[in-house]
Scaffold this active site. Sequence first.
Site, PDB file in Angstrom:
ATOM      1  N   CYS A   1      69.140  26.712  18.989  1.00  0.00           N
ATOM      2  CA  CYS A   1      70.495  26.223  20.202  1.00  0.00           C
ATOM      3  C   CYS A   1      69.833  25.910  21.702  1.00  0.00           C
ATOM      4  CB  CYS A   1      71.370  27.182  20.081  1.00  0.00           C
ATOM      5  SG  CYS A   1      72.905  26.561  20.800  1.00  0.00           S
TER       6      CYS A   1
ATOM      7  N   CYS B   1      72.505  27.332  24.148  1.00  0.00           N
ATOM      8  CA  CYS B   1      72.956  28.426  24.373  1.00  0.00           C
ATOM      9  C   CYS B   1      72.038  29.328  25.307  1.00  0.00           C
ATOM     10  CB  CYS B   1      72.974  28.885  22.843  1.00  0.00           C
ATOM     11  SG  CYS B   1      73.257  29.054  21.395  1.00  0.00           S
ATOM     12  N   ASP B   2      70.522  28.340  25.328  1.00  0.00           N
ATOM     13  CA  ASP B   2      69.580  29.022  25.194  1.00  0.00           C
ATOM     14  C   ASP B   2      68.158  28.571  26.102  1.00  0.00           C
ATOM     15  OD1 ASP B   2      70.341  31.515  24.061  1.00  0.00           O
ATOM     16  OD2 ASP B   2      69.269  30.399  21.932  1.00  0.00           O
TER      17      ASP B   2
END
Length: 326
Positions: free
Chosen positions: A140, A143-144
């Site tokens: 992701c 997300c990261d």
Amino acid sequence: MSETIEKVKCLIIGSGPAGYTAAIYAARANMKPVLYQGSQPGGQLTTTNEVENFPGYPEGITGPEMMIELQKQAERFETDVRDGWITKVDFSGDIHKVWVNDTKEIHCNTVIISTGASAKYLGLDSEQKYLKLGGGVSACAVCDGFFYRNQEVVIVGAGDSACEEAHYLSKLCKKVTMLVRRDEFRASKIMAARVKNTENIEILYNTETEEVLGDGQVVTGVRVFNNQTNEKHDIPATGFFVAIGHKPNTDIFKDYLNLDETGYIINKPGTAKTNVEGVFVSGDAADHVYRQAVTAAGTGCMAALDAERYLAAKDATFEVSTSTYN
Ligand code: NDP
């Protein structure tokens, strides 16, 4: 001492747009829905940054914000939203049995499955090692990606997701190397063109991952090979992103429901009905084609309406209550 078994009229499994929309409709139809959020409350959209294509948000909204709004809307009509993971089901009788965290047993008149899908990984030992260590493997980018600002990363995949994520990363990272295993993209032309035209994205065609390299704690690079020439080389990178598709979260239903070869639940065309009466499906658990928040929400609505009609037809035979008994 006998264990208390809860009885529920309408149990919803999953908390993405499908589950919350089903909850809004079921609650407004007085079905007193109980919704279990699962391991990723809010579902996949909580890993998305800006959602600009959900009708009603002219300025866009972030995925996590949208899921909070949907939860609030479901709770406004008294959906009982709970933490918990459904680990087992038994759909062999008229009353559908589900188990929460392997312990609590619930008997349901109707079940709406909105369990969505999960990201796939390559399955290499080195990939799994650094994934588990939290050392630089991710599925992701949204997300990261933040953790890799001004660094060099590698992303695998050639679909729309990979293009979207590569483009997102290119705005944060110094360099993004994209590994495409064939000599062409699977992604739509417009998405592929976007990555091809981004200066700090390098695309390596016919290229696959042999090993994710690291120092035992964090990723330091990726060893790749050209599948035409077998030539290998190492790419320095601190992040390894995998964007090769998703797997529907349907394993616990496989003994009872008809699934297709990839595990998506097969619904009766034009409905949210499964092959088991009283069990309905919505969202990505049954959708390998559209996979959009708005289509998931639409099928959540269908599942609640189908469940309501099923209950209305069965009402005379069910002892419908939300009380508990011993
Ligand atoms: P897809 O299944 O479309 O693409 C998966 C990609 O990963 C393919 O290019 C595939 O390669 C590659 N791949 C699979 N396994 C491996 C492997 N072991 N090693 C290397 N590469 C591998 O998945 P997506 O998640 O990209 O998209 C799913 C759906 O969601 C699509 O319908 C897509 O259009 C849609 N979508 C739409 C978006 C949008 O419109 N904004 C954004 C994201 C997704 P190969 O091509 O060789 O099979």
